[in-house]
Design a protein around this motif. Structure first.
Motif, PDB file in Angstrom:
ATOM      1  N   MET A  53       5.254   3.806   2.443  1.00 22.50           N
ATOM      2  CA  MET A  53       5.405   5.131   3.067  1.00 22.50           C
ATOM      3  C   MET A  53       5.151   6.215   2.023  1.00 22.50           C
ATOM      4  N   SER A  58      -1.544   6.556   2.916  1.00 21.93           N
ATOM      5  CA  SER A  58      -0.492   5.557   3.092  1.00 21.93           C
ATOM      6  C   SER A  58      -0.699   4.368   2.165  1.00 21.93           C
ATOM      7  N   THR A  60      -0.518   1.339   3.059  1.00 22.83           N
ATOM      8  CA  THR A  60      -1.344   0.373   3.784  1.00 22.83           C
ATOM      9  C   THR A  60      -2.820   0.633   3.552  1.00 22.83           C
TER      10      THR A  60
END
Length: 232
Positions: A53, A58, A60
């Motif tokens: 986060m 991000s 990810t």
């Protein structure tokens, strides 16, 4: 071994960095995804510790980008997201390990050591410039065949500069890499240690390798004549 931590919680990042530096790892910190991506394209790392986060980009997405640009780099996800679905998704995206917060530093350290043993990243063990040689395995520095004894902090500072010859590092960059948060705002300690290193690396030799870029910071390079005015 050099580790990049991408974590927007500064207190947590400083805690982890301080512990890793005590174990003689070199550590860089990035506070958001874009900064982490920039670090990964500028320096060679042995391990990435990545929060999910993150602001701006991000974790990810940074993981996906990292897998394309650095397919062999070990990535350890360190996050509060503990759902099985999150773990599965990020392992499939290329993570090598996944540790949830809160965590014990001893466990983190064991996981880091396991990853570094399992998937070593190819990197130069010996750095050279002019008549100087730095061996990362033994942490020995030689110039003109003569051994130069550096303290742990002197070595960390000089190795950081030598990793990217010609690149100018600001005092803040050096401070963040070599010292912990207790020295934040005390950038004069960088100047003090650069003087220590210069005395050992440069003073006995006619060719100077460590240079001050006025108003910016320091770099290691074989100075070119037409740049002498900009470098001290």
């Amino acid at each position: 071994m050099r580790i990049l931590i991408v974590e927007d919680d500064r207190k947590l990042a400083d805690f982890v960095a301080r512990g890793l530096r005590a174990e003689r790892y070199a550590v860089d910190l990035a506070a958001n995804g874009h900064e982490g991506d920039s670090y990964l394209h500028s320096y060679a790392y042995d391990l990435l510790i990545l929060d999910l986060m993150l602001p701006q980009l991000s974790g990810t997405e940074l993981l996906r980008r990292t897998r394309k640009s650095h397919p062999a780099l070990p990535v350890l996800i360190l996050t509060a997201r503990d759902a099985v679905e999150d773990k599965v998704m990020h392992f499939e995206a290329g993570a090598d390990d996944y540790l949830t917060k809160p965590f014990d530093f001893a466990e983190l350290l064991v996981r880091i050591r396991a990853l570094l043993r399992r998937t070593p990243v190819e990197r130069a063990d010996v750095l050279r410039i002019a008549d100087l040689e730095l061996n990362r395995q033994t942490q020995q520095v030689r110039r003109h065949g003569l051994r130069i004894d550096l303290t742990a902090k002197e070595y960390a500072l000089f190795e950081y500069l030598l990793c990217s010859p010609g690149r100018v590092f600001t005092r803040t960059m050096i401070l963040n890499h070599v010292w912990d948060q207790s020295f934040q705002g005390v950038t004069n300690i960088v100047d003090v240690y650069v003087r220590y290193v210069r005395k050992k690396i440069d003073e006995p030799f006619s060719l100077k390798l460590i240079h001050t870029v006025r108003g910016v910071g320091y770099c290691v390079r074989e100075a070119e004549p037409d740049r002498a005015a900009a470098l001290e």
